[in-house]
Design a protein around this motif. Sequence first.
Motif, PDB file in Angstrom:
ATOM      1  N   ALA A 139      40.838  47.897  -4.832  1.00 30.64           N
ATOM      2  CA  ALA A 139      40.546  49.091  -5.089  1.00 30.64           C
ATOM      3  C   ALA A 139      39.170  49.713  -4.302  1.00 30.64           C
ATOM      4  O   ALA A 139      39.147  50.594  -3.538  1.00 30.64           O
ATOM      5  N   ASP A 140      38.491  48.632  -3.865  1.00 25.35           N
ATOM      6  CA  ASP A 140      37.478  48.471  -2.769  1.00 25.35           C
ATOM      7  C   ASP A 140      37.819  48.971  -1.359  1.00 25.35           C
ATOM      8  O   ASP A 140      37.287  49.812  -0.837  1.00 25.35           O
ATOM      9  N   GLN A 141      38.913  48.213  -0.853  1.00 19.60           N
ATOM     10  CA  GLN A 141      39.418  48.682   0.238  1.00 19.60           C
ATOM     11  C   GLN A 141      40.140  50.104   0.197  1.00 19.60           C
ATOM     12  O   GLN A 141      40.323  50.708   1.368  1.00 19.60           O
ATOM     13  N   LEU A 142      40.913  50.232  -0.965  1.00 19.60           N
ATOM     14  CA  LEU A 142      41.784  51.765  -0.906  1.00 19.60           C
ATOM     15  C   LEU A 142      40.976  52.995  -0.787  1.00 19.60           C
ATOM     16  O   LEU A 142      41.134  53.823  -0.281  1.00 19.60           O
ATOM     17  N   ASP A 143      39.563  52.708  -1.262  1.00 18.98           N
ATOM     18  CA  ASP A 143      38.811  53.959  -1.486  1.00 18.98           C
ATOM     19  C   ASP A 143      38.348  54.164  -0.008  1.00 18.98           C
ATOM     20  O   ASP A 143      38.147  55.347   0.522  1.00 18.98           O
ATOM     21  N   LEU A 144      38.089  52.988   0.747  1.00 14.64           N
ATOM     22  CA  LEU A 144      37.754  53.150   2.262  1.00 14.64           C
ATOM     23  C   LEU A 144      38.961  53.677   2.695  1.00 14.64           C
ATOM     24  O   LEU A 144      38.705  54.782   3.760  1.00 14.64           O
ATOM     25  N   MET A 145      40.150  53.200   2.397  1.00 12.58           N
ATOM     26  CA  MET A 145      41.245  53.920   3.291  1.00 12.58           C
ATOM     27  C   MET A 145      41.444  55.377   2.937  1.00 12.58           C
ATOM     28  O   MET A 145      42.200  55.905   3.953  1.00 12.58           O
ATOM     29  N   VAL A 146      41.214  55.831   1.815  1.00 14.42           N
ATOM     30  CA  VAL A 146      41.252  57.201   1.473  1.00 14.42           C
ATOM     31  C   VAL A 146      40.523  58.047   2.662  1.00 14.42           C
ATOM     32  O   VAL A 146      40.911  59.043   3.139  1.00 14.42           O
ATOM     33  N   ASN A 147      39.163  57.715   2.735  1.00 15.91           N
ATOM     34  CA  ASN A 147      38.255  58.298   3.737  1.00 15.91           C
ATOM     35  C   ASN A 147      38.747  57.957   5.150  1.00 15.91           C
ATOM     36  O   ASN A 147      38.688  59.043   5.793  1.00 15.91           O
ATOM     37  N   LEU A 148      39.278  56.916   5.406  1.00 18.22           N
ATOM     38  CA  LEU A 148      39.749  56.690   6.766  1.00 18.22           C
ATOM     39  C   LEU A 148      41.026  57.391   6.947  1.00 18.22           C
ATOM     40  O   LEU A 148      41.089  58.180   8.335  1.00 18.22           O
ATOM     41  N   LYS A 149      42.017  57.576   6.088  1.00 23.90           N
ATOM     42  CA  LYS A 149      43.112  58.684   6.441  1.00 23.90           C
ATOM     43  C   LYS A 149      42.520  59.825   6.614  1.00 23.90           C
ATOM     44  O   LYS A 149      43.258  60.733   7.376  1.00 23.90           O
ATOM     45  N   GLU A 150      41.578  60.522   6.021  1.00 27.11           N
ATOM     46  CA  GLU A 150      41.200  62.042   6.196  1.00 27.11           C
ATOM     47  C   GLU A 150      40.566  61.950   7.732  1.00 27.11           C
ATOM     48  O   GLU A 150      40.861  62.817   8.371  1.00 27.11           O
ATOM     49  N   ALA A 151      39.770  61.094   8.057  1.00 27.44           N
ATOM     50  CA  ALA A 151      39.279  61.038   9.287  1.00 27.44           C
ATOM     51  C   ALA A 151      40.310  60.887  10.430  1.00 27.44           C
ATOM     52  O   ALA A 151      40.058  61.399  11.506  1.00 27.44           O
ATOM     53  N   LYS A 152      41.537  60.343  10.143  1.00 26.06           N
ATOM     54  CA  LYS A 152      42.516  60.209  10.992  1.00 26.06           C
ATOM     55  C   LYS A 152      43.220  61.605  11.144  1.00 26.06           C
ATOM     56  O   LYS A 152      43.450  62.058  12.412  1.00 26.06           O
ATOM     57  N   ASP A 153      43.280  62.193   9.914  1.00 29.49           N
ATOM     58  CA  ASP A 153      43.929  63.423   9.722  1.00 29.49           C
ATOM     59  C   ASP A 153      43.097  64.577  10.770  1.00 29.49           C
ATOM     60  O   ASP A 153      43.582  65.383  11.277  1.00 29.49           O
ATOM     61  N   LEU A 154      41.878  64.301  10.842  1.00 29.28           N
ATOM     62  CA  LEU A 154      40.872  65.099  11.237  1.00 29.28           C
ATOM     63  C   LEU A 154      40.559  64.823  12.864  1.00 29.28           C
ATOM     64  O   LEU A 154      39.752  65.480  13.534  1.00 29.28           O
ATOM     65  N   GLY A 155      41.362  63.880  13.180  1.00 25.27           N
ATOM     66  CA  GLY A 155      41.315  63.539  14.760  1.00 25.27           C
ATOM     67  C   GLY A 155      40.542  62.574  15.285  1.00 25.27           C
ATOM     68  O   GLY A 155      40.391  62.332  16.529  1.00 25.27           O
ATOM     69  N   ASN A 156      39.975  61.501  14.338  1.00 31.64           N
ATOM     70  CA  ASN A 156      39.111  60.444  14.823  1.00 31.64           C
ATOM     71  C   ASN A 156      40.343  59.038  14.973  1.00 31.64           C
ATOM     72  O   ASN A 156      40.880  58.516  14.213  1.00 31.64           O
TER      73      ASN A 156
END
Length: 208
Positions: A140-157
Motif C-alpha cells: 500500500a505504501d508503494q501503491l499510494d506513490l504509484m497513484v501519484n506517479l501515474k497522475e504525473a505521467k498522464d500530465l507529461g512528466n
Amino acid sequence: MNKISPPEVDMSDRERMTRLADFLFEVSMLRRTPRTGYQFLGSGAENVAEHSFGAAVIGYALARMAGADPGRTVLLCLFHDVHEARTGDFNYVNKLYNTHDARRALADGLKGTGLSQPVLELHDELEEAQSLEASLAQDADQLDLMVNLKEAKDLGNPYAVKWLECAAQRLRTPQGRELAEAIMTTDHTDWWFLGPDACWWERKNGKE
C-alpha cells in the motif's frame, strides 16, 4: 573520537492525557512534513499525512482482496510514517548519507501516552514484513506513490515512467501487483470525466 549518545527523552513528569495531547500535536506535524522524493521527480508535492491517508485506504482495499485483517492492515499503514514527525522524510539519495532511528523516534513520541506497546508492535510487524497484513501494508505504501506517479505521467512528466517501474518491482503480493496493473493502465481522469452522463457535457453549463 567517541560518539556522544543523544540525550534520553524524559516526559515522565507529564500526565497521560497531556502526553496524548502532545502526541496529537506531534502527529499533526506530519501535515507540514513534505515527502522529499518529489524534489527529484520535478513535479508534484505531498506531505506525510496525505501519504499515510492514501496508503491506509489502499491497505484496506488490498486486505479485502487478500482475505486479510482489514483493520490490522489499515493500522499498519496509518502509523507507518509517524516517526517522520521527528526525523523528517529521507528520500533515497538522503539515505546514502544520513541515518535515523525510526523506532526510537516513534518510542520517544509515544512515551507516557499509554500507546507505546501496541503502536511499537505495529512498527516492528511492518519492519519484519512476515505477516500478510504487513506485506499488504508495504505494498500500500508503494501503491499510494504509484497513484501519484501515474497522475504525473498522464500530465507529461517522462521521468514518472521510470519511477513507476521501480515502485512496481518492490511490490510483495499478488494483490498489490494486480492493483498496480490497474493503476498503470487507467487514466487518472476517468473517474470524473467518464463518470457523469454524457448529456451533462453536451449541455455544457447545464442548459437544456
